[in-house]
Scaffold this active site. Structure first.
Site, PDB file in Angstrom:
ATOM      1  N   GLY A 172      72.096 -34.377 -27.340  1.00 65.42           N
ATOM      2  CA  GLY A 172      72.462 -33.368 -28.321  1.00 65.42           C
ATOM      3  C   GLY A 172      72.988 -33.975 -29.604  1.00 65.42           C
ATOM      4  CB  THR A 201      70.654 -28.552 -27.803  1.00 64.67           C
ATOM      5  OG1 THR A 201      71.417 -27.345 -27.753  1.00 64.67           O
ATOM      6  CG2 THR A 201      69.554 -28.419 -28.838  1.00 64.67           C
ATOM      7  CB  ILE A 202      70.222 -25.893 -22.606  1.00 69.57           C
ATOM      8  CG1 ILE A 202      69.320 -25.111 -21.657  1.00 69.57           C
ATOM      9  CG2 ILE A 202      71.628 -25.323 -22.664  1.00 69.57           C
ATOM     10  CD1 ILE A 202      69.723 -25.234 -20.203  1.00 69.57           C
ATOM     11  CG  ASP A 203      73.667 -23.922 -26.189  1.00 67.54           C
ATOM     12  OD1 ASP A 203      73.401 -23.510 -25.049  1.00 67.54           O
ATOM     13  OD2 ASP A 203      74.791 -24.361 -26.512  1.00 67.54           O
ATOM     14  CE1 TYR A 354      77.896 -27.388 -14.666  1.00 73.46           C
ATOM     15  CE2 TYR A 354      79.081 -25.399 -14.043  1.00 73.46           C
ATOM     16  CZ  TYR A 354      79.048 -26.620 -14.696  1.00 73.46           C
ATOM     17  OH  TYR A 354      80.157 -27.052 -15.388  1.00 73.46           O
ATOM     18  CB  ILE A 355      71.392 -21.801 -11.194  1.00 79.45           C
ATOM     19  CG1 ILE A 355      72.355 -21.710 -10.020  1.00 79.45           C
ATOM     20  CG2 ILE A 355      69.960 -21.495 -10.748  1.00 79.45           C
ATOM     21  CD1 ILE A 355      72.453 -20.327  -9.409  1.00 79.45           C
TER      22      ILE A 355
END
Length: 434
Positions: A172, A201-203, A354-355
């Protein structure tokens, strides 16, 4: 806005891609090929005669490269939180280097930047196509990850000791800023090392990129939670499904999950403030919704409503401010609100974070990760450095890391995306009395 890409020097070696195309002509790109920053024009504006200041360098293979493949050594590091697609990126880099450029010495540093500090005892992994052939079927990263800064000088010492020429950094904004410092230190020492970032970045909050890898997988998994919350809400009197999704400063996952999942009544994101109390606040709007349809589903991003929660006042290992848990906060406030009014309320709370971040990438992200890895290798072999690869308006481009990390991409409350959310949920544009 400086979009200039740093180069280690002139490219004088003929690319081996001339000989591995199998008779298919390679679409070599030139450094003067550009992708426009803006693909639209305002009604009253005129096209710029010179678009070079408002464009990005196009990504892709170069006809001449900087590094001699036979003498080149590469390394990969993954940092920060887990994200779908990390293994795909690792696999893509290794196979691209091996099969297309015949670079056979590729190392993986274990547990993020810690792996570049010998005293932690993390031995680098030698990565071969055979050892990474199936890792894309699993979540997480085979290299492991960690948070927190390490001493730049010590990391560059190891890169120099191991004769690493190409250094691929997956992480990130904090990780990428570290990559810039590593590149600067290499330059200060006169070392010819390509430092290439692949933004993680997952966001989906990296600036000047259409999307970040893993995002499509993340919101696809989040949609399943939204559907489960709806089932729970409809199965009880005054049922409420409350889902907290990832999104510290940007609410993209919440927006897309709500649009794709349907049956969501409220979406709360960091970019749009809201009130709990008051005639037009969230709690009264929720009470009205239950009176009307007997159930409700709320999606909230983790960074939403932080002004309502007492500040923790400290930071995590990456230097990010620790946020209060808006999900548990809303759960308690909603329960107390209806209890005070002696109204039955059955609230089910979901936190699938977290999944979501630990699942394997889906098919769309598989393809995207492979392409990012390929373009990263092309850039590195051409001697480019202190840059990252990404996609802009559907085309792959090179961006200076310093430019991409100067801020965060956020949901624009006046954008079509947010208006689509409002139309889908039917919620008020302003959950406040202001």
């Amino acid at each position: 806005m400086d979009t200039t890409i740093k180069s280690l020097g002139p490219c004088e070696i003929i690319s081996p891609l001339h000989h591995v195309g199998g008779g298919v002509e390679v679409n070599f790109r030139k450094d003067n090929e550009r992708v426009l920053f803006s693909h639209t024009l305002d009604r009253d504006s005129e096209p710029h005669a010179d678009a070079s200041q408002f464009s990005f360098e196009a990504s892709g293979p170069r006809e001449h490269i900087f590094f001699n493949p036979a003498k080149t050594t590469a390394a990969i590091v993954t940092c920060g939180g887990l994200c779908p697609g990390l293994n795909d990126i690792i696999r893509g880099i290794v196979t691209q280097l091996h099969y297309r450029y015949a670079v056979t010495k590729v190392f993986g540093f274990r547990y993020g930047y810690e792996g570049l500090i010998p005293r932690y005892g993390h031995t680098p992994m030698l990565l071969k196509p055979e050892s990474v052939s199936q890792i894309h079927n699993f979540g997480g990263t085979i290299l492991g990850s960690s948070r927190g800064p390490q001493k730049i000088g010590e990391m560059v010492d190891l890169l120099e000791e191991m004769n690493i020429d190409l250094f691929f950094v997956v992480g990130g904004d904090g990780t990428l800023r570290g990559a810039v410092e590593i590149s600067n230190e290499c330059e200060r020492r006169g070392l010819k090392k390509a430092v290439i970032g692949i933004p993680k970045t997952i966001d989906n909050d990296i600036m000047y990129l259409d999307k970040s890898f893993g995002f499509e997988t993340a919101f696809a998994v989040a949609v399943q939670t939204v559907k489960c919350a709806y089932v729970e809400a409809t199965g009880a009197v005054n049922g409420i499904g409350l889902i907290k999704l990832m999104g510290r400063d940007s609410g993209f996952i919440s927006c897309y999950a709500a649009l794709a999942g349907g049956n969501v009544d409220f979406v709360l994101i960091p970019e749009v403030p809201f009130q709990l109390e008051g005639e037009r606040g969230l709690l009264e709007a929720l009470r009205y919704k239950l009176a009307k349809k007997k159930n409700a589903v709320i999606v909230v991003a983790e960074g939403a409503g932080q002004d309502l929660i007492p500040s923790a006042g400290n930071t995590d290992a990456s230097g990010n401010q620790k946020y209060g848990d808006i999900g548990l906060f809303l759960k308690d406030k909603i329960g107390a609100f209806f209890k005070e009014r002696r109204t039955e309320c059955n609230l089910k709370y979901f936190d699938p974070s977290y999944i979501i971040r630990s699942v394997p990438a889906n098919a769309q992200d598989n393809v995207y990760c492979s392409q990012l890895a390929q373009h990263a290798v092309h850039a590195a072999m051409a001697g480019k450095t202190s840059m990252l690869v990404g996609r802009w308006h559907g085309a792959f481009v090179h961006l200076p890391i310093a430019l991409a990390t100067q801020g965060r991409r956020k949901v624009d409350p006046s954008s079509e995306l947010w208006h689509s959310v409002l139309e889908s949920t039917g919620q008020s544009a302003r959950l406040s009395d202001g």
